[in-house]
Design an enzyme around this catalytic site. Sequence first.
Site, PDB file in Angstrom:
ATOM      1  N   ASP A 126      -7.993   1.253  -2.461  1.00 42.19           N
ATOM      2  CA  ASP A 126      -7.864   2.310  -1.612  1.00 42.19           C
ATOM      3  C   ASP A 126      -6.235   2.484  -1.691  1.00 42.19           C
ATOM      4  O   ASP A 126      -5.688   2.234  -2.658  1.00 42.19           O
ATOM      5  CB  ASP A 126      -8.219   1.842  -0.123  1.00 42.19           C
ATOM      6  CG  ASP A 126      -8.344   3.277   0.751  1.00 42.19           C
ATOM      7  OD1 ASP A 126      -8.955   3.801   0.787  1.00 42.19           O
ATOM      8  OD2 ASP A 126      -7.123   3.307   1.661  1.00 42.19           O
ATOM      9  N   LYS A 174     -14.166  -2.154   5.503  1.00 46.01           N
ATOM     10  CA  LYS A 174     -12.843  -1.714   5.071  1.00 46.01           C
ATOM     11  C   LYS A 174     -11.996  -2.806   5.251  1.00 46.01           C
ATOM     12  O   LYS A 174     -12.122  -3.712   6.266  1.00 46.01           O
ATOM     13  CB  LYS A 174     -12.410  -0.582   5.759  1.00 46.01           C
ATOM     14  CG  LYS A 174     -11.363   0.172   5.196  1.00 46.01           C
ATOM     15  CD  LYS A 174     -11.851   1.020   3.989  1.00 46.01           C
ATOM     16  CE  LYS A 174     -10.582   1.812   3.260  1.00 46.01           C
ATOM     17  NZ  LYS A 174     -11.368   2.502   2.198  1.00 46.01           N
TER      18      LYS A 174
HETATM   19  P1  NDP Z   1      -3.094   6.003  -3.684  1.00 40.37           P
HETATM   20  O1  NDP Z   1      -2.387   5.073  -3.051  1.00 40.37           O
HETATM   21  O2  NDP Z   1      -3.511   5.893  -5.246  1.00 40.37           O
HETATM   22  O3  NDP Z   1      -2.296   7.417  -3.475  1.00 40.37           O
HETATM   23  C1  NDP Z   1      -1.999   8.046  -2.199  1.00 40.37           C
HETATM   24  C2  NDP Z   1      -1.071   9.159  -2.212  1.00 40.37           C
HETATM   25  O4  NDP Z   1      -0.950   9.782  -0.997  1.00 40.37           O
HETATM   26  C3  NDP Z   1       0.292   9.158  -2.781  1.00 40.37           C
HETATM   27  O5  NDP Z   1       0.499   9.924  -3.532  1.00 40.37           O
HETATM   28  C4  NDP Z   1       1.138   8.635  -1.774  1.00 40.37           C
HETATM   29  O6  NDP Z   1       2.468   9.052  -1.716  1.00 40.37           O
HETATM   30  C5  NDP Z   1       0.381   9.620  -0.743  1.00 40.37           C
HETATM   31  N1  NDP Z   1       0.402   9.259   0.636  1.00 40.37           N
HETATM   32  C6  NDP Z   1      -0.119   7.981   1.092  1.00 40.37           C
HETATM   33  N2  NDP Z   1       0.339   8.052   2.393  1.00 40.37           N
HETATM   34  C7  NDP Z   1       0.799   9.028   2.969  1.00 40.37           C
HETATM   35  C8  NDP Z   1       1.681   9.568   3.903  1.00 40.37           C
HETATM   36  N3  NDP Z   1       1.410   8.768   5.185  1.00 40.37           N
HETATM   37  N4  NDP Z   1       2.227  10.584   3.777  1.00 40.37           N
HETATM   38  C9  NDP Z   1       2.161  11.376   2.950  1.00 40.37           C
HETATM   39  N5  NDP Z   1       1.715  11.075   1.699  1.00 40.37           N
HETATM   40  C10 NDP Z   1       1.265   9.572   1.779  1.00 40.37           C
HETATM   41  O7  NDP Z   1      -4.609   6.308  -2.782  1.00 40.37           O
HETATM   42  P2  NDP Z   1      -5.648   6.987  -3.436  1.00 40.37           P
HETATM   43  O8  NDP Z   1      -5.750   8.128  -4.012  1.00 40.37           O
HETATM   44  O9  NDP Z   1      -6.778   5.964  -3.799  1.00 40.37           O
HETATM   45  O10 NDP Z   1      -6.502   7.553  -1.695  1.00 40.37           O
HETATM   46  C11 NDP Z   1      -5.980   8.520  -1.048  1.00 40.37           C
HETATM   47  C12 NDP Z   1      -6.793   8.819   0.185  1.00 40.37           C
HETATM   48  O11 NDP Z   1      -8.264   8.888  -0.546  1.00 40.37           O
HETATM   49  C13 NDP Z   1      -7.152   7.935   1.234  1.00 40.37           C
HETATM   50  O12 NDP Z   1      -7.233   8.606   2.447  1.00 40.37           O
HETATM   51  C14 NDP Z   1      -8.170   6.903   0.607  1.00 40.37           C
HETATM   52  O13 NDP Z   1      -8.736   6.361   1.922  1.00 40.37           O
HETATM   53  C15 NDP Z   1      -9.167   8.033   0.414  1.00 40.37           C
HETATM   54  N6  NDP Z   1     -10.176   7.555  -0.666  1.00 40.37           N
HETATM   55  C16 NDP Z   1     -10.074   6.856  -1.661  1.00 40.37           C
HETATM   56  C17 NDP Z   1     -10.786   6.279  -2.632  1.00 40.37           C
HETATM   57  C18 NDP Z   1     -10.576   5.827  -4.014  1.00 40.37           C
HETATM   58  O14 NDP Z   1     -11.499   5.539  -4.717  1.00 40.37           O
HETATM   59  N7  NDP Z   1      -9.296   5.605  -4.315  1.00 40.37           N
HETATM   60  C19 NDP Z   1     -12.451   6.442  -2.136  1.00 40.37           C
HETATM   61  C20 NDP Z   1     -12.577   7.603  -0.948  1.00 40.37           C
HETATM   62  C21 NDP Z   1     -11.603   7.970  -0.360  1.00 40.37           C
HETATM   63  P3  NDP Z   1       3.494   7.753  -1.853  1.00 40.37           P
HETATM   64  O15 NDP Z   1       3.392   7.039  -3.426  1.00 40.37           O
HETATM   65  O16 NDP Z   1       4.717   8.487  -1.582  1.00 40.37           O
HETATM   66  O17 NDP Z   1       3.180   6.944  -0.568  1.00 40.37           O
END
Ligand code: NDP
Length: 450
Positions: free
Chosen positions: A169, A129
Amino acid sequence: MRSENGDVEKFMAGLRKRNPGEPEFHQAVHEVVETLMPYVRDRPAYQEAQILERLTEPDRVVIFRVCWEDDEHRVRTNRAWRVQFNNSIGPYKGGMRFHPSVTLGVLKFLGFEQIFKNSLTGLPMGGAKGGSNFNPKGKSDFEVMRFCQSLMVELHRHIGEDTDVPAGDIGVGAREISYLFGHYKRLANRFTGTLTGKGLAFGGSLVRMEATGYGCVYFCENMLNHRDDSIKGKTCAVSGSGNVALYAVEKAIELGAKVLTLSDSGGTIVDKEGIDTEKLAWVKDLKEKRRGRISEYVEKFGGEYLEDQRPWSVPCDVAFPCATQNEIELEDAKKLLANGVQIVCEGANMPTDLESMHALRDGGVLFGPAKAANAGGVAVSGLEQSQNALRLSWSHQEVDQRLQVIMRDIHAKCVQYSNHGGDDPVDYVTGANVGGFVKVADAMVAYGIV
Ligand code: NDP
């Protein structure tokens, strides 16, 4: 039982001492070790080889400075990391996260979990990572580009299609991967599948964008089918409105569920009528193109906006935490339980803290852990690597079918390695941890002392 807890505590005391100030890493290891300890204790080969001690120490960590110039010509400095955790069963593989909350401890937790997740997919991928404390929010495209290019100047020395293959991510989506890959290609002077999540015009795979969210819902459906039920007609609360959340919602709607919530770091929207495909298309445009806030949903479609709140007070049958780590804490778990939640299926990485996970499972909730439930993303990244190596592009249908088979096989592996018996519900946490561990541990034993 007492000696088991004692063994876990002793192990954790050593780990905390060796890795001070890294609470997320401690949490991730604790959850794995408390389920693996009994399994390892019954197998002297693993014990003699000190597998748990070795598995919790990354192969290497690269830490570097990233200097870049903002639009006002000011010099900015960020820090970046790549944690190459374990490559026993294949080249390192894992996403890059850009968020101000990124620390070494966060990336070590994510890299550690990635080892097990990648192993569960059945594909030859090790765990890694990386990321930076850079915040892409509010930056212009040119600023993001200059940051990505500067980061790649150092990162490119450490990655490659047979060495380490980064992906996206939080904060790293299609735009960032394009800038990163474009610069990697210039520096390496080679066109290879060294990053995944690429655009379709330059080696990306169909279904990669959808894969984590779709895979999570497929996993949930497998859990339900296993007890002769299905997601059809169930109410769902989803957190986040990023890549994972949006495509989990898309698949849940397609399979007949009613999705009530979405959120971002500002708050939660609640739509009791259900988020339909038309509303979802609007949210995709809002988040993927206009980079707006989820609160705008209520201005457009009505419903309620819960400022600064998570979705877990909203009654639902299924909860899909798809935003970030530790977003279900004990108070949230209690609300979910009081409202009769049946399933929690983790789209994000470690969204449920240890205490809440125990509370939910003790309360009879079927719990799909991230290592299994969100493995669809990295699985399709693995398929992107295969297509790049073959210089072929598979159809949407072919990739989606492979994803469904992989999620079904992961589910079967969890059932196989779960220590449930008779009418007990399947213990997916143990199943995923042990199921992911065995292949990696066997490879490590075979290599000798390395
Ligand atoms: P994105 O950046 O596309 O979206 C993240 C979302 O979560 C946004 O809506 C963001 O809101 C919200 N968010 C992030 N941090 C916080 C926080 N501290 N408190 C509240 N809301 C928060 O990321 P992903 O969708 O890609 O990833 C989401 C999760 O899934 C992570 O844990 C990641 O590690 C996991 N994941 C992702 C994969 C992928 O293929 N993308 C694969 C496997 C796991 P805002 O825009 O306001 O920050």
